[in-house]
Enzyme design. Structure first.
Site, PDB file in Angstrom:
ATOM      1  N   LYS A 189      -6.159   7.253  -6.558  1.00  0.00           N
ATOM      2  CA  LYS A 189      -6.130   8.722  -6.457  1.00  0.00           C
ATOM      3  C   LYS A 189      -5.409   9.150  -5.172  1.00  0.00           C
ATOM      4  CE  LYS A 189     -10.288   9.563  -9.157  1.00  0.00           C
ATOM      5  NZ  LYS A 189     -11.578  10.268  -9.219  1.00  0.00           N
ATOM      6  N   GLY A 190      -5.604   8.404  -4.065  1.00  0.00           N
ATOM      7  CA  GLY A 190      -4.959   8.757  -2.790  1.00  0.00           C
ATOM      8  C   GLY A 190      -6.008   9.057  -1.741  1.00  0.00           C
ATOM      9  N   ALA A 191      -5.803   8.505  -0.547  1.00  0.00           N
ATOM     10  CA  ALA A 191      -6.856   8.555   0.471  1.00  0.00           C
ATOM     11  C   ALA A 191      -6.487   9.348   1.713  1.00  0.00           C
ATOM     12  CB  ALA A 191      -7.207   7.128   0.881  1.00  0.00           C
TER      13      ALA A 191
ATOM     14  N   HIS B 293     -13.205   3.668  -8.448  1.00  0.00           N
ATOM     15  CA  HIS B 293     -14.629   3.417  -8.718  1.00  0.00           C
ATOM     16  C   HIS B 293     -15.165   4.451  -9.686  1.00  0.00           C
ATOM     17  CE1 HIS B 293     -13.405   2.567  -4.579  1.00  0.00           C
ATOM     18  NE2 HIS B 293     -13.984   1.412  -4.797  1.00  0.00           N
TER      19      HIS B 293
ATOM     20  N   ARG C 268     -12.676   6.081   4.471  1.00  0.00           N
ATOM     21  CA  ARG C 268     -13.769   5.681   3.546  1.00  0.00           C
ATOM     22  C   ARG C 268     -14.894   6.707   3.598  1.00  0.00           C
ATOM     23  NH1 ARG C 268     -10.149   2.494   2.756  1.00  0.00           N
ATOM     24  NH2 ARG C 268      -9.750   4.266   1.420  1.00  0.00           N
TER      25      ARG C 268
ATOM     26  N   GLN D  52      -0.048   7.055  -5.969  1.00  0.00           N
ATOM     27  CA  GLN D  52      -1.215   7.938  -5.791  1.00  0.00           C
ATOM     28  C   GLN D  52      -1.170   9.112  -6.764  1.00  0.00           C
ATOM     29  OE1 GLN D  52       0.294   8.622  -1.928  1.00  0.00           O
ATOM     30  NE2 GLN D  52      -1.254   7.424  -0.855  1.00  0.00           N
TER      31      GLN D  52
ATOM     32  N   ARG E 236      -0.280  -0.510  -8.731  1.00  0.00           N
ATOM     33  CA  ARG E 236      -1.708  -0.276  -8.472  1.00  0.00           C
ATOM     34  C   ARG E 236      -1.897   1.231  -8.361  1.00  0.00           C
ATOM     35  NH1 ARG E 236      -2.785  -2.816  -3.217  1.00  0.00           N
ATOM     36  NH2 ARG E 236      -2.965  -0.824  -2.156  1.00  0.00           N
TER      37      ARG E 236
ATOM     38  N   ASP F 242       0.845  -1.197   0.000  1.00  0.00           N
ATOM     39  CA  ASP F 242       0.000   0.000   0.000  1.00  0.00           C
ATOM     40  C   ASP F 242       0.884   1.251   0.000  1.00  0.00           C
ATOM     41  OD1 ASP F 242      -2.095  -1.754   0.427  1.00  0.00           O
ATOM     42  OD2 ASP F 242      -2.867  -0.699   2.182  1.00  0.00           O
TER      43      ASP F 242
HETATM   44  P1  FDA Z   1     -13.510   9.264  -6.358  1.00  0.00           P
HETATM   45  O1  FDA Z   1     -13.159   9.494  -4.941  1.00  0.00           O
HETATM   46  O2  FDA Z   1     -13.519  10.412  -7.293  1.00  0.00           O
HETATM   47  O3  FDA Z   1     -14.895   8.512  -6.394  1.00  0.00           O
HETATM   48  C1  FDA Z   1     -15.562   8.192  -7.624  1.00  0.00           C
HETATM   49  C2  FDA Z   1     -16.914   7.592  -7.294  1.00  0.00           C
HETATM   50  O4  FDA Z   1     -16.725   6.337  -6.631  1.00  0.00           O
HETATM   51  C3  FDA Z   1     -17.725   8.413  -6.301  1.00  0.00           C
HETATM   52  O5  FDA Z   1     -18.462   9.412  -6.951  1.00  0.00           O
HETATM   53  C4  FDA Z   1     -18.591   7.353  -5.666  1.00  0.00           C
HETATM   54  O6  FDA Z   1     -19.662   7.024  -6.519  1.00  0.00           O
HETATM   55  C5  FDA Z   1     -17.668   6.161  -5.587  1.00  0.00           C
HETATM   56  N1  FDA Z   1     -16.958   6.117  -4.294  1.00  0.00           N
HETATM   57  C6  FDA Z   1     -15.641   6.360  -4.088  1.00  0.00           C
HETATM   58  N2  FDA Z   1     -15.312   6.171  -2.797  1.00  0.00           N
HETATM   59  C7  FDA Z   1     -16.461   5.821  -2.167  1.00  0.00           C
HETATM   60  C8  FDA Z   1     -16.792   5.493  -0.823  1.00  0.00           C
HETATM   61  N3  FDA Z   1     -15.874   5.504   0.141  1.00  0.00           N
HETATM   62  N4  FDA Z   1     -18.065   5.177  -0.546  1.00  0.00           N
HETATM   63  C9  FDA Z   1     -19.008   5.137  -1.504  1.00  0.00           C
HETATM   64  N5  FDA Z   1     -18.769   5.439  -2.801  1.00  0.00           N
HETATM   65  C10 FDA Z   1     -17.509   5.770  -3.130  1.00  0.00           C
HETATM   66  N6  FDA Z   1      -5.411   4.878  -1.283  1.00  0.00           N
HETATM   67  C11 FDA Z   1      -4.176   5.142  -0.832  1.00  0.00           C
HETATM   68  O7  FDA Z   1      -3.855   6.287  -0.539  1.00  0.00           O
HETATM   69  N7  FDA Z   1      -3.265   4.112  -0.708  1.00  0.00           N
HETATM   70  C12 FDA Z   1      -3.558   2.833  -1.066  1.00  0.00           C
HETATM   71  O8  FDA Z   1      -2.709   1.941  -0.932  1.00  0.00           O
HETATM   72  C13 FDA Z   1      -4.859   2.569  -1.570  1.00  0.00           C
HETATM   73  N8  FDA Z   1      -5.199   1.305  -1.964  1.00  0.00           N
HETATM   74  C14 FDA Z   1      -6.400   1.107  -2.605  1.00  0.00           C
HETATM   75  C15 FDA Z   1      -6.684  -0.128  -3.167  1.00  0.00           C
HETATM   76  C16 FDA Z   1      -7.864  -0.328  -3.875  1.00  0.00           C
HETATM   77  C17 FDA Z   1      -8.162  -1.659  -4.490  1.00  0.00           C
HETATM   78  C18 FDA Z   1      -8.782   0.766  -4.015  1.00  0.00           C
HETATM   79  C19 FDA Z   1     -10.046   0.604  -4.796  1.00  0.00           C
HETATM   80  C20 FDA Z   1      -8.508   1.983  -3.439  1.00  0.00           C
HETATM   81  C21 FDA Z   1      -7.340   2.171  -2.717  1.00  0.00           C
HETATM   82  N9  FDA Z   1      -7.048   3.397  -2.138  1.00  0.00           N
HETATM   83  C22 FDA Z   1      -5.781   3.623  -1.655  1.00  0.00           C
HETATM   84  C23 FDA Z   1      -8.115   4.440  -1.989  1.00  0.00           C
HETATM   85  C24 FDA Z   1      -8.060   5.448  -3.130  1.00  0.00           C
HETATM   86  O9  FDA Z   1      -6.938   6.280  -3.000  1.00  0.00           O
HETATM   87  C25 FDA Z   1      -9.320   6.340  -3.153  1.00  0.00           C
HETATM   88  O10 FDA Z   1      -9.400   7.052  -1.962  1.00  0.00           O
HETATM   89  C26 FDA Z   1     -10.618   5.583  -3.349  1.00  0.00           C
HETATM   90  O11 FDA Z   1     -10.457   4.557  -4.282  1.00  0.00           O
HETATM   91  C27 FDA Z   1     -11.723   6.550  -3.868  1.00  0.00           C
HETATM   92  O12 FDA Z   1     -11.315   7.160  -5.061  1.00  0.00           O
HETATM   93  P2  FDA Z   1     -11.920   6.832  -6.509  1.00  0.00           P
HETATM   94  O13 FDA Z   1     -10.784   6.593  -7.453  1.00  0.00           O
HETATM   95  O14 FDA Z   1     -12.927   5.771  -6.447  1.00  0.00           O
HETATM   96  O15 FDA Z   1     -12.521   8.213  -7.029  1.00  0.00           O
END
Ligand code: FDA
Length: 304
Positions: free
Chosen positions: A180-182, A225, A287, A156, A177, A127
């Protein structure tokens, strides 16, 4: 504002200790994790596997109080890898380096990652955590990759540095992998605007797919997503003539389930990240921060 508050809560030890004791908070996590034990996660991995969804499992927990806690985490994962192999599950493991002792130094963390990678024939994912951890994480990844091909790392798109990092990693033909970044985004290191994060995601997607086409790339996994990011990856791959089986998508357990299934039915390779463990508070806050509308879900549990 809401996002920042939730991300602040994710780093608050007092909240992490108190809130999980409330039943309504526990109930609200059910949407995002099948349960706290490895068995819960693997049961779900088996069920998802029947719908052609493979999985990545990860034990929740981050920075440690003492270094020897990292050895217990390694033992846990060694057991998990053995069980996955015995049951023939389509599951890989993803680890957080702070949970493997990164705050205490990179050398022993590297040894721990190497032990895990050597214990499996599948890919072991690393991660990516806070922006402070990126250099050390990539350093550990590079060193382990020299001896073990079956290790991949998360990058990220919200960080300004990521395109440079990716280019520097390319000679290793890495499995990446892309997310976007969390975490909290200090403005000096990360894009503040969602549009810029997305644009960078597409740029990085292009680099990964192009490298895959040229044969010099491990597995590119687009962990999102976002329908626009998924659509762009598919469009770029199609234009390059890259087949569906040359790249993958990954999503979080419980989020956009229909999309996970429809992509798998359309012949894409989709992995679902299934988290488990008792230290779920910081992860759960992240989340909620990703989609503050999820807070209503928690409120509904409260009034039920
Ligand atoms: P975005 O946040 O723009 O969301 C797009 C759409 O997806 C939203 O409009 C909604 O419909 C849906 N959605 C997204 N998140 C949601 C939620 N929590 N609840 C409900 N709906 C939601 N990050 C990191 O910093 N380090 C890491 O190692 C990882 N590892 C990782 C593994 C995997 C398999 C995934 C899918 C994600 C991660 N992440 C991560 C998290 C990632 O950085 C990011 O925060 C989330 O994937 C949400 O971003 P999206 O790309 O989905 O886009």
């Amino acid at each position: 504002m809401m996002r920042n508050t939730l991300l602040w809560a994710s780093t608050n030890p007092l909240l992490a200790e108190r809130l999980p004791k409330y039943d309504f908070v526990k109930r609200a996590t059910k949407r995002f994790m099948p349960g706290e034990t490895l068995d819960d996660a693997l049961r779900e991995a088996e069920r998802l596997g029947k719908s052609d969804l493979s999985t990545i499992v990860t034990l929740l927990g981050e920075n440690l109080a003492a270094e020897d806690e990292a050895d217990a985490v390694v033992d846990h994962y060694l057991g998990a890898l053995e069980t996955i192999e015995e049951r023939g599950l389509p599951s890989e493991v993803s680890v957080k380096l702070t949970q493997l002792g990164l705050d205490f130094g990179t050398e022993r963390t590297e040894e721990r990652v190497r032990r895990l990678a050597s214990a499996t024939s599948s890919l072991l994912w690393i991660d990516m955590e806070n922006s402070d951890c990126v250099d050390a994480t990539l350093d550990v990844f590079r060193k382990v990759r020299e001896t073990n091909e079956n290790v991949g790392v998360c990058l990220q798109s919200y960080l300004h540095r990521t395109q440079r990092d990716l280019e520097a990693l390319m000679p290793l033909e890495p499995s990446i992998r892309l997310v976007k970044g969390a975490y909290n985004k200090p403005p000096d290191v990360a894009y503040a605007r969602k549009g810029d994060v997305d644009q960078n995601f597409v740029r990085l997607t292009k680099t990964l797919l192009r490298a895959r086409l040229d044969g010099g790339q491990g597995r590119p996994v687009f962990a999102t997503h976002d329908p626009r990011m998924i659509g762009e990856a598919n469009r770029l791959a199609y234009e390059m003539g890259l087949k569906k089986d040359r790249y993958e998508f990954a999503m979080l357990y419980g989020i956009e389930r229909d999309k996970q299934l429809s992509l798998a039915r359309a012949g894409h390779s989709v992995r679902v990240l299934v988290s488990y463990g008792s230290a779920w508070f910081p992860w759960y806050m992240r989340r909620l921060a990703e989609r503050p509308a999820n807070v209503w879900f928690v409120v509904k549990q409260l009034v039920r």
